[in-house]
Design a protein around this motif. Structure first.
Motif, PDB file in Angstrom:
ATOM      1  N   SER A 172     -13.836 -28.160 -58.032  1.00  0.00           N
ATOM      2  CA  SER A 172     -15.387 -28.561 -57.844  1.00  0.00           C
ATOM      3  C   SER A 172     -15.937 -27.579 -56.800  1.00  0.00           C
ATOM      4  CB  SER A 172     -15.724 -29.873 -57.459  1.00  0.00           C
ATOM      5  OG  SER A 172     -15.443 -30.867 -58.477  1.00  0.00           O
ATOM      6  N   VAL A 173     -15.076 -27.565 -55.740  1.00  0.00           N
ATOM      7  CA  VAL A 173     -15.736 -26.676 -54.568  1.00  0.00           C
ATOM      8  C   VAL A 173     -15.618 -25.067 -55.106  1.00  0.00           C
ATOM      9  CG1 VAL A 173     -14.984 -25.389 -52.265  1.00  0.00           C
ATOM     10  CG2 VAL A 173     -14.804 -27.878 -52.624  1.00  0.00           C
ATOM     11  N   ALA A 174     -14.741 -24.653 -55.882  1.00  0.00           N
ATOM     12  CA  ALA A 174     -14.827 -23.333 -56.128  1.00  0.00           C
ATOM     13  C   ALA A 174     -15.858 -23.053 -57.195  1.00  0.00           C
ATOM     14  CB  ALA A 174     -13.587 -23.034 -57.173  1.00  0.00           C
ATOM     15  N   ALA A 175     -16.242 -24.075 -58.060  1.00  0.00           N
ATOM     16  CA  ALA A 175     -17.529 -24.008 -59.064  1.00  0.00           C
ATOM     17  C   ALA A 175     -18.740 -23.587 -58.138  1.00  0.00           C
ATOM     18  CB  ALA A 175     -17.514 -25.109 -59.772  1.00  0.00           C
ATOM     19  N   THR A 176     -19.060 -24.679 -57.024  1.00  0.00           N
ATOM     20  CA  THR A 176     -19.940 -24.516 -56.226  1.00  0.00           C
ATOM     21  C   THR A 176     -20.152 -23.062 -55.529  1.00  0.00           C
ATOM     22  OG1 THR A 176     -19.064 -25.626 -54.269  1.00  0.00           O
ATOM     23  CG2 THR A 176     -20.361 -26.793 -55.872  1.00  0.00           C
ATOM     24  N   LEU A 177     -18.975 -22.495 -55.415  1.00  0.00           N
ATOM     25  CA  LEU A 177     -18.988 -21.220 -54.732  1.00  0.00           C
ATOM     26  C   LEU A 177     -19.431 -20.117 -55.581  1.00  0.00           C
ATOM     27  CD1 LEU A 177     -15.836 -21.517 -52.500  1.00  0.00           C
ATOM     28  CD2 LEU A 177     -18.356 -21.269 -51.762  1.00  0.00           C
TER      29      LEU A 177
END
Lengths: 274, 375
Positions: A172-177
């Motif tokens: 999820s964090v990677a997607a928001t980045l």
């Protein structure tokens, strides 16, 4: 999360002493037969048996097919594990049960099943033969398929476990980045589950290397094309003109090869600091 | 970049129904008790959750649109194309990458080549004071250091909207203070790693927190969320300084009552009791909120005098307070605070029947804001 510190625990602390007995029995059960093999070996004849053309050919075939099966399992097994791990709990449970079916099935039964699916009169085999003139049974390809059939569950289970442990928070964090799904899979998911992938690959390769039952039924026992080490050992043991000593020598070779591969993969697995 | 969000979401018995607008360069603090729906709001805005209804737009660009009736087209732009950065209480640094590569990750995903991304990442690492730790893996960093890297990582992508979900909650007091200061510097564009964004291009920021200090230090406006609804929103000084609800009042350490002004000094409560204030009181007849600090409440074992801002009460609990011992009363939201010496002198202990009284000098009275009047 702070820096990980390991607390020093006195060796053996916390284990009831009574449990050492069954532990020792279990260890003996695993190790004594192999020691017996080494003791029973007719050492002077071992080198000749090992470097015989037949032995080397079987070893070469075993390594090639087990490697091919492992690559095939990685290519289809990691995506399968991902689908299972990211499915809803009911669907995941069903998929997991079906995926692990080969584990509870005698490999012989797997061989029969493969024969009826891919054989000349089989569901897919007949189509392949009539339309493309491709015959799979009793070829080296059949060896690889049989090995993959029995080895794939080991890879899927271990990768799926790693995926569940890793969770989806880093993704999820990677997607928001700004990373798309493919980038997330390549640069976040795969590195996170790498220990599980390596462990699964080891199990998968070991299982493929030792595969006998399904191979014997589905691929046969033709020297050079389908006679892998386990089949060569079986053939030698049944004494088709060869002594049982050479069966033992071949077994030793397989054991040593297995140990070397396990050690190599183990050292590689423990090197990255994860 | 202006964020407009209107979110409807139901999960079991929980209903979230909230609308917020955050202007470019503005920071909105969202305060509320655990389980009030604050984090869920952020997940919906970030595109990690699909709401049951509502619309989320940044500068008019629709990111999520779910028609309430179920009819019409549904739009959900995936998280990686929303340009919305999220920072949680757990830094969630990728464990297999160094601090520098963590920061470079988002830049790489945006299409920069490895060298450019690492160059920009190095500037951001420097901006958060982590240059000497750039080559370390996250496991070799402390919690505060990891959070610094996580801040650099999210800011480096220059998102249109920044979402902070209790970013200090997992840190000790000292580190929380350092990170809070760093965030303030980031939000006021003093930490920018050389990027010069026009004011209209500055991100809209939401900080979810349960710490009033975060709101005071970081935010321009505050929204109070309770049971999935925004019950008050506005300037920090108004929402927290003149609280309209019990949650905000408790957070800033004030007792809060509501009543109607009866005379120019006296406010009458629904239960018939009256509170006198020595301060300026809104016009007679208006609905008002009455606030006073616990330290303005005195507790005595004396007879009840109905005229003098006092009422009979039964002591509930004695517990550690901010400046002394906190005294609660049975069946009352009002709390008192006194020094241990004072309570001992007057022999106050739980279950005692006492008289509580409020000093009119510390009572402030202001027009009552109700939820429907929330701007």
């Amino acid at each position: 999360m702070s820096v990980v510190r390991r607390t020093a625990v006195a060796p053996g602390a916390g284990i009831p002493r009574l449990l050492y007995l069954p532990a020792a029995v279990g260890f003996a059960l695993l190790i004594l037969p192999i020691i017996g093999l080494f003791l029973r070996a007719d050492w002077p004849s071992v080198p000749a048996a090992i470097v015989s053309e037949e032995a080397l050919s079987a070893l070469r075939l075993s390594m090639q097919t087990a490697l091919a099966a492992t690559v095939l399992c990685l290519v289809v097994g990691i995506p399968l594990a991902l689908v299972i791990a990211r499915s809803g709990s009911r669907l995941a449970g069903l998929l997991r049960a079906l995926t692990t079916l080969p584990l509870v099935m005698p490999p012989l039964v797997g061989g029969i099943a493969l024969l009826y699916l891919l054989g000349r009169n089989g569901l897919i085999g007949s189509v392949l033969e009539l339309s493309f003139g491709i015959r799979i049974p009793f070829t080296t390809a059949a060896v690889v398929i049989a090995q993959s059939f029995v080895a794939l569950p080991f890879l899927v289970i271990s990768v799926e476990g790693a995926l569940r442990t890793a969770g989806t928070r880093f993704e999820s964090v990677a997607a928001t980045l700004g990373a798309d799904r493919w980038t997330v899979f390549r640069r976040v998911t795969l590195p996170l589950i790498m220990p599980g992938v390596v462990a699964g690959t080891v199990l998968c390769f070991a299982r493929a290397l030792g595969e006998f039952g399904a191979t014997a039924l589905f691929a046969g026992n033709a020297a050079g094309t389908t006679r892998t080490m386990p089949l060569a050992i079986y053939t030698a043991f049944n004494g088709a003109g060869v002594s049982q000593d050479s069966a033992i020598a071949l077994s030793l070779l397989l054991v040593v090869v297995g140990i070397v591969i396990l050690l190599l993969l183990r050292s590689w697995r423990t090197t990255p600091e994860l | 970049m202006t964020l407009d969000a209107n979110i409807l979401l139901s999960r079991g018995s929980f209903n979230l129904d909230a609308s917020v607008t955050v202007a470019a360069g503005e920071t909105l603090a969202v305060l509320g008790p655990n389980g009030s729906g604050k984090s869920t709001m952020l997940s919906v805005i970030a595109g990690l959750l699909v709401p049951d209804g509502g619309i989320i737009a940044v500068n008019g660009r629709v990111l999520t649109e779910v028609p309430k009736s179920g009819a019409g087209r549904m739009t959900v732009v995936p998280a990686h194309r929303r340009r919305i950065g999220l920072l949680g209480q757990d830094p969630l640094l990728f464990p297999h990458l160094t601090a520098l590569d963590n920061v470079a990750f988002g830049l790489r995903a945006q299409g920069l080549n490895a060298a450019e991304a690492r160059g920009r990442a190095a500037e951001w690492i420097a901006a958060v004071g982590m240059s000497s730790f750039a080559d370390r893996r996250p496991t070799a960093l402390s919690g505060g250091q990891q959070q610094r890297v996580a801040i650099a990582r999210v800011l480096a992508t220059e998102p249109d909207v920044l979402l902070f979900d209790e970013p200090m909650a997992a840190l000790d007091v000292q580190n929380a203070s350092l990170i809070r200061t760093l965030l303030r510097e980031c939000l006021t564009a003093r930490v920018s790693a050389g990027s010069d964004r026009q004011s209209a291009a500055l991100p809209a920021t939401i900080v979810v927190t349960h710490d009033v200090v975060d709101a005071m230090v970081l935010a321009d406006r505050v929204a109070i969320v309770e049971h999935g609804r925004i019950i008050d929103v506005g300037e920090v000084s108004r929402v927290l300084g003149q609280p309209a609800n019990l949650f905000a009042a408790t957070l800033v350490g004030l007792n809060l009552l509501h009543g109607i002004v009866e005379t120019p000094q006296l406010v009458r409560m629904p239960d018939g009791s009256g509170v006198v204030s020595a301060n300026l009181v809104p016009p007679v007849g208006s609905e008002v909120s009455v606030a006073f600090p616990p330290s303005a409440v005195t507790v005595r074992r004396v007879g009840h005098d109905p005229a003098a801002n006092s009422w009979p009460a039964t002591v509930g609990l004695l517990e550690p307070g901010v400046r002394g011992i906190r005294v609660t009363f049975r069946g009352d939201t009002v709390v008192a605070e006194a020094t241990a010496a004072e309570l001992l002198e007057h022999d106050i202990s739980p279950d005692d029947r006492v008289t509580a009284s409020v000093d009119p000098a510390f009572v402030t009275v202001y027009p009552r804001r109700v939820e429907s009047a929330v701007s």
